[in-house]
Design a protein around this motif. Structure first.
Motif, short mmCIF file in Angstrom:
data_model
loop_
_atom_site.label_atom_id
_atom_site.label_comp_id
_atom_site.label_asym_id
_atom_site.label_seq_id
_atom_site.Cartn_x
_atom_site.Cartn_y
_atom_site.Cartn_z
N ALA A 162 0.83 -1.21 0.00
CA ALA A 162 0.00 0.00 0.00
C ALA A 162 0.86 1.27 0.00
O ALA A 162 0.44 2.30 -0.50
N LEU A 163 2.08 1.16 0.54
CA LEU A 163 3.00 2.30 0.58
C LEU A 163 4.08 2.21 -0.51
O LEU A 163 5.05 2.94 -0.47
N ASN A 164 3.90 1.27 -1.44
CA ASN A 164 4.86 1.02 -2.52
C ASN A 164 6.23 0.61 -1.99
O ASN A 164 7.25 0.87 -2.62
N LYS A 165 6.23 -0.05 -0.83
CA LYS A 165 7.46 -0.61 -0.26
C LYS A 165 7.44 -2.09 -0.56
O LYS A 165 6.61 -2.83 -0.02
N ILE A 166 8.35 -2.53 -1.43
CA ILE A 166 8.35 -3.89 -1.94
C ILE A 166 9.50 -4.68 -1.32
O ILE A 166 10.66 -4.26 -1.40
N SER A 167 9.18 -5.83 -0.75
CA SER A 167 10.20 -6.70 -0.14
C SER A 167 11.27 -7.07 -1.17
O SER A 167 10.97 -7.32 -2.33
N ILE A 168 12.50 -7.13 -0.72
CA ILE A 168 13.61 -7.56 -1.57
C ILE A 168 13.34 -8.95 -2.13
O ILE A 168 13.85 -9.30 -3.19
N LEU A 169 12.53 -9.77 -1.47
CA LEU A 169 12.25 -11.12 -1.93
C LEU A 169 11.14 -11.19 -2.97
O LEU A 169 10.87 -12.26 -3.50
N ALA A 170 10.51 -10.07 -3.29
CA ALA A 170 9.50 -10.05 -4.35
C ALA A 170 10.21 -10.14 -5.70
O ALA A 170 11.30 -9.57 -5.88
N PRO A 171 9.64 -10.86 -6.66
CA PRO A 171 10.28 -10.96 -7.98
C PRO A 171 10.65 -9.60 -8.59
O PRO A 171 11.72 -9.47 -9.18
N MET A 172 9.81 -8.59 -8.40
CA MET A 172 10.12 -7.26 -8.95
C MET A 172 11.41 -6.71 -8.34
O MET A 172 12.26 -6.18 -9.04
N SER A 173 11.56 -6.83 -7.03
CA SER A 173 12.76 -6.32 -6.37
C SER A 173 14.00 -7.10 -6.81
O SER A 173 15.04 -6.51 -7.08
N LEU A 174 13.88 -8.42 -6.85
CA LEU A 174 15.01 -9.23 -7.29
C LEU A 174 15.40 -8.89 -8.73
O LEU A 174 16.58 -8.93 -9.08
N ALA A 175 14.42 -8.53 -9.54
CA ALA A 175 14.69 -8.16 -10.93
C ALA A 175 15.52 -6.89 -11.01
O ALA A 175 16.39 -6.76 -11.87
N LEU A 176 15.27 -5.94 -10.13
CA LEU A 176 15.90 -4.62 -10.22
C LEU A 176 17.22 -4.50 -9.46
O LEU A 176 18.07 -3.69 -9.81
N PHE A 177 17.39 -5.29 -8.42
CA PHE A 177 18.51 -5.14 -7.49
C PHE A 177 19.85 -5.24 -8.22
O PHE A 177 20.11 -6.19 -8.95
N GLY A 178 20.70 -4.24 -8.02
CA GLY A 178 22.04 -4.24 -8.61
C GLY A 178 22.13 -3.60 -9.98
O GLY A 178 23.22 -3.38 -10.50
N TYR A 179 20.98 -3.31 -10.59
CA TYR A 179 20.96 -2.60 -11.88
C TYR A 179 20.95 -1.10 -11.63
O TYR A 179 20.76 -0.65 -10.50
N ALA A 180 21.13 -0.32 -12.68
CA ALA A 180 21.25 1.13 -12.54
C ALA A 180 20.23 1.86 -13.40
O ALA A 180 19.61 1.28 -14.31
N ALA A 181 20.09 3.15 -13.14
CA ALA A 181 19.22 4.00 -13.95
C ALA A 181 19.63 3.86 -15.41
O ALA A 181 20.82 3.75 -15.73
N ASP A 182 18.66 3.83 -16.29
CA ASP A 182 18.79 3.66 -17.74
C ASP A 182 18.97 2.21 -18.17
O ASP A 182 18.96 1.93 -19.36
N ASP A 183 19.14 1.27 -17.23
CA ASP A 183 19.21 -0.15 -17.59
C ASP A 183 17.81 -0.66 -17.93
O ASP A 183 16.81 -0.19 -17.38
N GLU A 184 17.76 -1.63 -18.84
CA GLU A 184 16.51 -2.34 -19.12
C GLU A 184 16.71 -3.78 -18.69
O GLU A 184 17.73 -4.40 -19.03
N VAL A 185 15.75 -4.28 -17.94
CA VAL A 185 15.85 -5.60 -17.34
C VAL A 185 14.72 -6.48 -17.89
O VAL A 185 13.56 -6.07 -17.89
N MET A 186 15.06 -7.68 -18.33
CA MET A 186 14.06 -8.67 -18.73
C MET A 186 13.94 -9.66 -17.58
O MET A 186 14.95 -10.20 -17.13
N TRP A 187 12.70 -9.87 -17.11
CA TRP A 187 12.53 -10.73 -15.95
C TRP A 187 11.23 -11.51 -16.05
O TRP A 187 10.26 -11.03 -16.61
N GLN A 188 11.23 -12.71 -15.49
CA GLN A 188 10.05 -13.57 -15.47
C GLN A 188 9.16 -13.19 -14.29
O GLN A 188 9.58 -13.25 -13.15
#
Length: 136
Positions: free
Chosen positions: A87-113
């Motif tokens: 509800a506060l847009n705080k997403i657990s690091i264990l959510a697939p979305m967070s795992l998809a983004l972690f370690g990438y940078a601004a302007d990167d495009e990520v393909m994730w399942q």
């Protein structure tokens, strides 16, 4: 990728591995695919000290603005599992979305399942918050 691979701070690497280990009991296929992918990417990740971390890399507590191919945008914060609040847009690091983004940078495009299938995510902006990740 902007920096040629994932970038992660030493302590955050340890914390991420700890959190992933705590979620080993989850049987969800999308979650397992996300964990397997990030563990594979972490093998070649650049581990840096805190003072060497680029400001635009997604980390614990980062606020990330992303976009999808359909033009939808979303802003979320990557947090420890016990601090997640959709509800506060705080997403657990264990959510697939967070795992998809972690370690990438601004302007990167990520393909994730994701549960809905493979999606491209464009990282538009990353802002750092100064809160240390907590143990679960």
């Amino acid at each position: 990728m902007k920096y040629g691979g994932l970038i992660i701070e030493h302590k955050e690497y340890d914390k991420l591995i700890q959190f992933i280990g705590m979620g080993h009991h989850r049987r969800d296929e999308t979650y397992q695919a996300s964990v397997n992918k990030i563990l594979d990417e972490l093998k070649s990740a650049k581990k840096l000290s805190l003072d060497k971390m680029p400001e635009d890399v997604v980390r614990f507590n980062s606020v990330v603005e992303i976009s999808f191919p359909n033009g939808n945008k979303r802003t979320l914060q990557i947090v420890s599992p016990n601090n997640g609040d959709v509800a506060l847009n705080k997403i657990s690091i264990l959510a697939p979305m967070s795992l998809a983004l972690f370690g990438y940078a601004a302007d990167d495009e990520v393909m994730w399942q994701f549960p809905s299938g493979v999606q491209a995510i464009k990282i538009l902006k990353v802002d750092q918050m100064t809160v240390e990740p907590k143990s679960a």
